[in-house]
Design an enzyme around this catalytic site. Sequence first.
Site, PDB file in Angstrom:
ATOM      1  N   GLU A 207      11.206  -4.298  -2.871  1.00  0.00           N
ATOM      2  CA  GLU A 207      11.761  -3.123  -2.190  1.00  0.00           C
ATOM      3  C   GLU A 207      13.281  -3.124  -2.210  1.00  0.00           C
ATOM      4  OE1 GLU A 207       9.994  -1.915   1.497  1.00  0.00           O
ATOM      5  OE2 GLU A 207       8.124  -2.901   1.018  1.00  0.00           O
ATOM      6  N   LYS A 339       1.609   5.480   7.408  1.00  0.00           N
ATOM      7  CA  LYS A 339       1.693   5.544   5.953  1.00  0.00           C
ATOM      8  C   LYS A 339       0.599   6.497   5.484  1.00  0.00           C
ATOM      9  CE  LYS A 339       3.036   0.673   5.153  1.00  0.00           C
ATOM     10  NZ  LYS A 339       2.446  -0.683   5.002  1.00  0.00           N
TER      11      LYS A 339
HETATM   12  C1  2PG Z   1       4.524  -2.870   4.739  1.00  0.00           C
HETATM   13  C2  2PG Z   1       4.871  -2.212   3.418  1.00  0.00           C
HETATM   14  C3  2PG Z   1       6.336  -1.860   3.332  1.00  0.00           C
HETATM   15  P1  2PG Z   1       3.271  -2.562   1.414  1.00  0.00           P
HETATM   16  O1  2PG Z   1       3.815  -3.884   4.789  1.00  0.00           O
HETATM   17  O2  2PG Z   1       4.904  -2.364   5.782  1.00  0.00           O
HETATM   18  O3  2PG Z   1       7.179  -2.965   3.545  1.00  0.00           O
HETATM   19  O4  2PG Z   1       4.498  -3.026   2.338  1.00  0.00           O
HETATM   20  O5  2PG Z   1       3.542  -1.184   0.962  1.00  0.00           O
HETATM   21  O6  2PG Z   1       3.218  -3.559   0.306  1.00  0.00           O
HETATM   22  O7  2PG Z   1       2.047  -2.612   2.298  1.00  0.00           O
HETATM   23 MG    MG Z   2       3.809  -3.862   7.063  1.00  0.00          MG
END
Ligand code: 2PG
Ligand code: MG
Length: 434
Positions: A207, A339
Amino acid sequence: MSKPNQIRSVLARRVWDSRGRPTVEAEVLLEGGALGRAIVPAGASKGTREALELRDGGPAFGGLDVSRAVAHVNGEIAAAVAGLAADDQATLDGCLIALDGTTNKQRLGANATLAVSMAAAHAAAAAHGLPLYQYLGGPEATLLPMPQIQIFGGGAHAGRRVDIQDFMVVCPGAGSFAQALEWTAEVYRHAGALMQSRGARYGVADEGGWWPAFDTNEEALDALVNAIEAAGFVPGAQVGIALDIAASDFGRGGLYTLGLERRELDSDGLIELLLRWCERFPILSIEDPLAEDDPVAFARFTRAAPAQLQIVGDDLLVSDAALLRQAAAAGAANTVLLKPNQRGTLTETLRCWQTARELGYGAIVSARSGETEDTTIVDLAIGWGVGQLKVGSFARSERMAKWNEALRIEERLGASARFAGMSCFGRRRIDPPA
Ligand code: 2PG
Ligand code: MG
């Protein structure tokens, strides 16, 4: 007679994300000519209860191709949503959910459904002649989020070079979103210089945070405090630390393996360690302190943590309203990470945010570690008035596209822009049993 806001056609294609992996882009064209486009991101450290991201398997691209998800959009989904009103998001998303017919989008793929869900929102906003955040939130959509910005990457995003996944900063002392970015830019720059001076600057993690060349997790925390001070800020008061422990990645069944430090901790051992860190370092927010399969210990940590600490559920809650209710009943976490690809439609993600509000939980709209130039989450954070946004580091254009878009919106809002600061941090605590 067709109406201008009705969906005329939907088109999906394979594009590529920030890790060079295939992902789904969709375009939704309305009868009136308005067009919306969106690209779906992809996680690396995923919760097991996330909606399913459909990948092809097989030899190409390590099994990660998305040709089946793309075909689902261009076939079944395009046929099913044709004629629906793009500005009736709930009905459109309801149609996608029903068409898939499973509880976790495993038939069509959450990457297929979310691409269409988001592209339709963009098309509807365009048809109304409004930027997406304003289309979603109306004239009230003036709250700029507090950014959580990664300085060091780790965990699954850096070959497990350190155990902790995200070493981030937030800027409680900043007066505007723009200022929070300015301050973070200085901290990021000083952190890079610090790594350079130690001969430990080896590039960046997934990231964009600096590669974590540390011998212990605490050394990373020390380095972060040093960088905050070197940048001229008071740790805690002006610039504080936010961590994503991502404990599901190194813990199972109540046992946690800290690979870097070659030791194993049980749930209480990890809780103790994190509480010690909270005393020693200016930590304002902790995400996934315990694993998703350890909800009782997660609740124990929530009760034992300092009163002002924000405690975020990501893998534990996977943006799901029902799981959030369960966690609230058990007293676990006080904030939920949002998300959209953990659920597969905007409507389900919004329902989780509405549930958070109802329960007194905070929320953070979040990107994934695999991202693109798509900036939809910025509109969601501002349009829904969530007040916090996590996008990754202060480098790499898939990250900067989002910070820069929020900057533009703050400028456009002018005097009506309000910076959330710490006002939207999760604070809820359940009362200890009598
Ligand atoms: C998280 C995300 C962003 P990933 O764990 O919060 O840092 O990671 O998209 O790999 O789940
Ligand atoms: Mg996370």
